[in-house]
Design a protein around this motif. Structure first.
Motif, mmCIF file in Angstrom:
data_model
loop_
_atom_site.group_PDB
_atom_site.id
_atom_site.type_symbol
_atom_site.label_atom_id
_atom_site.label_comp_id
_atom_site.label_asym_id
_atom_site.label_seq_id
_atom_site.Cartn_x
_atom_site.Cartn_y
_atom_site.Cartn_z
ATOM 1 N N TYR A 10 0.841 -1.204 0.000
ATOM 2 C CA TYR A 10 0.000 0.000 0.000
ATOM 3 C C TYR A 10 0.874 1.251 0.000
ATOM 4 C CZ TYR A 10 -3.595 3.312 1.489
ATOM 5 O OH TYR A 10 -4.448 4.386 1.568
ATOM 6 N N ALA A 11 1.928 1.256 0.811
ATOM 7 C CA ALA A 11 2.825 2.401 0.850
ATOM 8 C C ALA A 11 3.540 2.593 -0.482
ATOM 9 C CB ALA A 11 3.838 2.234 1.981
ATOM 10 N N ALA A 12 3.883 1.502 -1.161
ATOM 11 C CA ALA A 12 4.587 1.607 -2.444
ATOM 12 C C ALA A 12 3.708 2.266 -3.503
ATOM 13 C CB ALA A 12 5.033 0.225 -2.905
ATOM 14 N N GLN A 13 2.422 1.889 -3.545
ATOM 15 C CA GLN A 13 1.558 2.549 -4.526
ATOM 16 C C GLN A 13 1.285 3.989 -4.130
ATOM 17 O OE1 GLN A 13 -2.048 3.339 -4.602
ATOM 18 N NE2 GLN A 13 -2.155 3.171 -2.373
ATOM 19 N N ASN A 14 1.252 4.265 -2.822
ATOM 20 C CA ASN A 14 1.115 5.653 -2.391
ATOM 21 C C ASN A 14 2.328 6.485 -2.801
ATOM 22 O OD1 ASN A 14 -1.405 5.684 -1.233
ATOM 23 N ND2 ASN A 14 -0.680 5.142 0.816
ATOM 24 N N LEU A 15 3.502 5.873 -2.779
ATOM 25 C CA LEU A 15 4.713 6.571 -3.220
ATOM 26 C C LEU A 15 4.577 6.988 -4.678
ATOM 27 C CD1 LEU A 15 7.699 7.446 -3.031
ATOM 28 C CD2 LEU A 15 8.329 5.066 -3.539
ATOM 29 N N TYR A 16 4.129 6.062 -5.515
ATOM 30 C CA TYR A 16 3.980 6.366 -6.941
ATOM 31 C C TYR A 16 2.958 7.475 -7.141
ATOM 32 C CZ TYR A 16 4.153 5.311 -11.939
ATOM 33 O OH TYR A 16 4.354 5.389 -13.290
ATOM 34 N N VAL A 17 1.819 7.352 -6.463
ATOM 35 C CA VAL A 17 0.758 8.348 -6.615
ATOM 36 C C VAL A 17 1.227 9.719 -6.136
ATOM 37 C CG1 VAL A 17 -1.526 9.026 -5.774
ATOM 38 C CG2 VAL A 17 -1.120 6.681 -6.508
ATOM 39 N N SER A 18 1.938 9.742 -5.007
ATOM 40 C CA SER A 18 2.393 11.021 -4.455
ATOM 41 C C SER A 18 3.408 11.694 -5.385
ATOM 42 C CB SER A 18 3.005 10.811 -3.070
ATOM 43 O OG SER A 18 2.047 10.298 -2.171
ATOM 44 N N LEU A 19 4.316 10.910 -5.951
ATOM 45 C CA LEU A 19 5.277 11.485 -6.889
ATOM 46 C C LEU A 19 4.577 12.035 -8.129
ATOM 47 C CD1 LEU A 19 8.140 8.818 -6.695
ATOM 48 C CD2 LEU A 19 8.229 11.174 -5.846
#
Length: 423
Positions: free
Chosen positions: A68-77
């Motif tokens: 979940y954190a990894a996809q949040n990283l992509y979305v945030s970038l």
């Protein structure tokens, strides 16, 4: 010729061989073998089934949150890149809201990076983290340079922003995508480990059943007794343990929904949909900065939105809130494109980043809100399924061990009277 054994040792070995061929010798060997197999099956089953519970705990506490954190990283970038382009389009000094959105996206990306790589020790993850950590300051530096030039009205600002976006698209987002793929693969691996049948345990239990059957045959041939209560009880306990193992694992696998339409696949698909939406939004804003031929940007936007539509229809259905908001956003983009092609650049910019209810910015915010709600819902389904799988397996390690300890005792108790008859 090697040295010969002493007479006492030779006599002892010969006596053991003769005793093993007798009825009491066979019964004694049968009792020992059956007891050993029961203990082996019991401890093997307890170990394998406990391992499944450990994987459940790891999936809930670490693997799924990291994905979940990894996809949040992509979305945030991606959100930071889109916000940077939006701030540039405002011209001069951007509004505090736009600036705050850009800074919040960067803060969210830093937090997600820390969460997605917490405790990571593998070489691949370390390489990804190093690349993102090195490129992120370079990206923010280019954005700030573009911002400074834009505030002074220098055209070179757009060149800096395009370069910053290239760093984001070609390096940061690719590494974030790789990290997300690694984390979701770990989720699928945990699910497979939890729901897979423990074949070593099943084989050991089948060997116990075979030993009980062979023992009954030996007793029938040597003692003319058709039924030995101890072996029957041992076989029954083993059968219950075998049935418990298979049923508990099957129920766990069903709860996990590991098929092509399972919770983990839906979770990953919606995460990809949210990422595609951010990529399309970045293309939508960046194409206005060039103030020239937007064919390449429009092709990128069309490719991302087509993939996004397919995922939304697959997971949420064509009439879901997210799908309807997607249609509203793409309709807004068509109005933006029409204004740009009509040489009405201010109207195109206002449609792209304005605050009105029908602008692309407003419609996209509504779409992202729906996508986030869908991701949270499917994530809850995934975690609930993993938790339910653990519940199905919760008593199986101790249950199988106790059953096989009982089976070992029953076999020995059942065979001991037959052995005493010859002693």
């Amino acid at each position: 010729m090697g040295p010969r054994l002493p007479a006492t040792a030779r006599d002892g070995a010969a006596w053991v061989r003769r005793f093993a061929r007798t009825t009491p010798g066979l019964i004694g060997a049968l009792a020992l073998a059956t007891m050993a197999l029961c203990l082996l099956a019991g401890f093997t089953g307890a170990n394998q089934l406990s391992g499944k519970l450990d994987r459940r705990d790891a999936a809930l506490a670490r693997t799924e949150p990291l994905a979940y954190a990894a996809q949040n990283l992509y979305v945030s970038l991606s959100a930071a890149d889109a916000a940077a382009a939006e701030a540039f389009l405002t011209g001069g000094i951007e509004t505090p809201q736009v600036r705050a959105r850009y800074q919040q996206a960067l803060a969210d990306a830093a937090d997600a990076l820390a969460q997605a790589t917490a405790g990571a020790s593998d070489e691949r993850t370390r390489r990804i983290v190093a690349a993102i950590s090195a490129e992120l300051p370079a990206y923010t530096g280019l954005v700030e340079t573009a911002r400074a030039n834009n505030r002074q009205g220098f055209p070179v600002g757009s060149a800096y922003l395009r370069e910053a976006s290239e760093v984001m698209q070609d390096s940061l987002l690719k590494n974030a995508e790789e990290l997300s793929a690694v984390r979701f693969a770990a989720v699928h691996e945990d699910q497979r480990a939890i729901g897979a049948l423990p074949f070593t345990t099943i084989t050991a239990l089948l060997l116990v059943l075979f030993a009980c059957g062979a023992g009954s045959f030996v007793l029938l041939r040597r003692t003319n007794r058709r039924v030995n209560p101890g072996l029957v009880a041992a076989a029954a306990a083993t059968g219950v343990a075998l049935l418990w193992t298979v049923l508990a694992t099957s129920v766990a696998a069903t709860a996990l929904e590991t098929g092509d339409d399972g919770a983990a696949v839906r979770f990953q698909t919606l995460a990809e949909a949210r990422i595609l939406a951010q990529q399309a939004r970045t293309a939508e804003t960046l194409q206005l900065i060039t103030r020239g031929d937007i064919a390449a940007g429009e092709e990128t936007f069309t490719r991302h939105t087509a993939a996004l539509r397919d995922r939304l229809v697959t997971v949420t259905g064509p009439d879901s809130p997210a799908a309807l908001r997607f249609e509203g956003w793409t309709a807004g983009h068509r109005r933006q494109l029409a204004a740009y092609q009509a040489a009405d650049y201010p109207a195109a910019v206002d449609q792209a980043i304005g605050a009105g209810p029908e602008t692309s910015a407003t419609r996209f915010a509504q779409l992202d809100e729906s996508l986030l709600a869908d991701v949270q819902r499917v994530r809850s389904d995934l975690r609930g399924g993993v938790d339910a799988a653990g519940d199905a397996l919760s008593w199986s390690p101790s249950g199988v061990l106790l059953l096989m300890l009982f089976a070992a005792g029953a076999a020995v108790v059942g065979l001991w009277p037959r052995l005493k008859e010859f002693l």
